[in-house]
Enzyme design. Structure first.
Site, short mmCIF file in Angstrom:
data_model
loop_
_atom_site.label_atom_id
_atom_site.label_comp_id
_atom_site.label_asym_id
_atom_site.label_seq_id
_atom_site.Cartn_x
_atom_site.Cartn_y
_atom_site.Cartn_z
N LYS A 122 -3.23 -11.93 1.94
CA LYS A 122 -4.57 -11.90 2.55
C LYS A 122 -4.48 -11.48 4.02
CE LYS A 122 -6.51 -15.66 -0.25
NZ LYS A 122 -7.16 -14.85 -1.26
N THR B 280 6.85 -12.11 5.32
CA THR B 280 6.65 -13.18 4.35
C THR B 280 7.78 -13.18 3.33
OG1 THR B 280 5.01 -14.23 2.91
CG2 THR B 280 5.04 -11.83 2.89
N LYS C 135 11.82 -14.08 5.59
CA LYS C 135 11.67 -14.79 6.87
C LYS C 135 13.02 -15.13 7.52
CE LYS C 135 7.17 -16.85 5.90
NZ LYS C 135 6.39 -18.09 5.80
N ALA D 182 11.56 -29.08 1.11
CA ALA D 182 12.54 -28.85 2.18
C ALA D 182 12.96 -27.39 2.18
CB ALA D 182 13.75 -29.77 2.00
P1 NDP Z 1 10.95 -22.14 -0.85
O1 NDP Z 1 11.30 -21.40 -2.08
O2 NDP Z 1 11.71 -21.92 0.40
O3 NDP Z 1 11.01 -23.74 -1.15
C1 NDP Z 1 10.43 -24.26 -2.30
C2 NDP Z 1 10.35 -25.78 -2.21
O4 NDP Z 1 9.60 -26.25 -3.33
C3 NDP Z 1 11.70 -26.49 -2.27
O5 NDP Z 1 11.63 -27.66 -1.49
C4 NDP Z 1 11.83 -26.82 -3.76
O6 NDP Z 1 12.66 -27.92 -4.02
C5 NDP Z 1 10.41 -27.17 -4.08
N1 NDP Z 1 10.04 -27.00 -5.49
C6 NDP Z 1 9.86 -25.84 -6.16
N2 NDP Z 1 9.46 -26.08 -7.43
C7 NDP Z 1 9.39 -27.43 -7.55
C8 NDP Z 1 9.05 -28.30 -8.63
N3 NDP Z 1 8.70 -27.83 -9.82
N4 NDP Z 1 9.07 -29.63 -8.42
C9 NDP Z 1 9.42 -30.12 -7.20
N5 NDP Z 1 9.76 -29.35 -6.14
C10 NDP Z 1 9.75 -28.01 -6.32
O7 NDP Z 1 9.37 -21.84 -0.65
P2 NDP Z 1 8.57 -21.93 0.73
O8 NDP Z 1 9.00 -23.16 1.41
O9 NDP Z 1 8.65 -20.65 1.44
O10 NDP Z 1 7.04 -22.07 0.23
C11 NDP Z 1 6.54 -23.29 -0.31
C12 NDP Z 1 5.02 -23.17 -0.49
O11 NDP Z 1 4.36 -23.11 0.77
C13 NDP Z 1 4.59 -21.93 -1.27
O12 NDP Z 1 3.61 -22.33 -2.22
C14 NDP Z 1 3.95 -21.05 -0.21
O13 NDP Z 1 2.92 -20.25 -0.74
C15 NDP Z 1 3.39 -22.08 0.75
N6 NDP Z 1 3.22 -21.57 2.11
C16 NDP Z 1 1.96 -21.53 2.64
C17 NDP Z 1 1.74 -21.07 3.92
C18 NDP Z 1 0.35 -21.05 4.46
O14 NDP Z 1 0.13 -20.42 5.51
N7 NDP Z 1 -0.59 -21.74 3.84
C19 NDP Z 1 2.83 -20.59 4.78
C20 NDP Z 1 4.14 -20.69 4.14
C21 NDP Z 1 4.30 -21.14 2.86
P3 NDP Z 1 14.28 -27.74 -4.13
O15 NDP Z 1 14.78 -27.76 -2.71
O16 NDP Z 1 14.71 -28.90 -4.92
O17 NDP Z 1 14.49 -26.44 -4.82
#
Ligand code: NDP
Length: 283
Positions: free
Chosen positions: A16, A62, A66, A135
């Protein structure tokens, strides 16, 4: 002359950011263009280099670039223009500024989240008990600004405990956070503790996965905030059913982080409220 900007990602068609920055530009009278660019998974650095050569002034970054953007801003052979301020905490940046022969790198996600909570929801973070779920990159990006604003105990709850511990180790290396209590919580073992603010920074919503959370997790008046946007996640449904006073997706954070990027590039702060409500109407 029109100044060119872009967002680089893979995938990128869902972004977006072009809509948001176009609205900011119209509102503030800035003469800019902003496009979405799909970079090959192994082609981020080459894409950045091409944009610089073509005279772009900066870009957003994005998933999944990053971390690479942080490295580029720090040591890809270009001079780092700024101290990569908040980006240093996350080892990830979402905003690059191209100026002369230099690249500045910033992470505006954390400020975006803090601004959405404090400015738009009018909830001061100071002293609040916060549970940060996740995390990954998003959690890492917001941790430092959240602690800065709250100055209060925070728990990190992640499926992979070691990643939560790693984040905590990193942030507590900072003198200013040494006295703040930040604890990791093992998945499925949250117990009866209550939180004023519960932030879902996982991508569990993408697969409609439920998170193991006790029904008593929300303190009276609590905010439940999912960083994901665009649809009601299982976390948001759970929060509505279990007493969270306010439930939000991450659209406001998205617009607020974009506003910070816009400010870094243009020195002008756009009004985010009309942009958030325009995007809500399109949802
Ligand atoms: P990453 O891939 O870096 O991290 C994913 C995280 O989600 C990890 O902590 C992972 O746990 C956890 N996870 C994934 N699937 C599951 C599950 N089924 N059950 C439990 N934990 C789960 O992704 P990002 O940190 O980059 O993004 C995370 C979210 O934040 C996304 O949805 C993204 O769209 C959103 N976001 C929104 C922004 C905004 O401006 N609104 C900005 C940045 C991100 P584990 O460590 O165990 O794998």
């Amino acid at each position: 002359m029109t100044d060119k900007y872009a967002v680089i990602g893979n995938p990128i068609s869902h972004s977006k950011s072009p809509q948001i920055h176009t609205m900011f530009a119209r509102q503030t009278g800035q003469d800019i263009s902003y496009e979405a660019i799909l970079a090959p998974l192994d082609g981020f650095a080459a894409t950045v280099e091409r944009l610089r050569k073509e005279g772009y002034k900066g870009c957003n970054v994005t998933v999944p670039f990053k971390f690479e953007a942080f490295k580029i801003a720090s040591n890809y052979g270009f001079e780092v223009m700024d101290a990569v301020e908040s980006g240093h905490e996350a080892d990830a940046v979402n905003t690059l500024l191209f100026k002369d022969n230099k690249i500045g790198g910033y992470n505006t996600d954390g400020t975006g989240l803090v601004n959405d909570i404090e400015k738009n929801f009018k909830i001061p973070l100071k002293g609040k008990r916060i549970l940060l779920i996740g995390a990954g990159g998003a959690a890492a990006g917001v941790l430092h600004p959240l602690l800065e604003a709250s100055q209060s105990p925070l728990a990190i709850y992640n499926r992979t405990l070691e990643k939560a511990e790693g984040l905590i180790k990193k942030v507590t290396q900072h003198e200013k956070f040494r006295l703040v209590s930040i604890k990791p919580v093992e998945f499925g073992k949250l117990g009866s503790e209550q939180f004023d603010i519960v932030i879902n920074a996982t991508s569990a919503g993408l697969t409609d996965s439920e998170l193991p959370l006790p029904a008593t997790i929300f303190a009276p008046g609590a905010l439940a905030y999912d960083m994901m946007y665009g649809r009601e996640t299982p976390f948001m449904k759970f929060a509505r059913a279990n007493g969270a006073a306010i439930v939000s997706d991450g659209l406001g954070m998205l617009v607020e982080q974009a506003a910070e990027s816009f400010f870094i590039w243009r020195g002008v702060r756009p009004d985010t409220a009309p942009v958030i409500s325009a995007l809500r109407k399109l949802q």
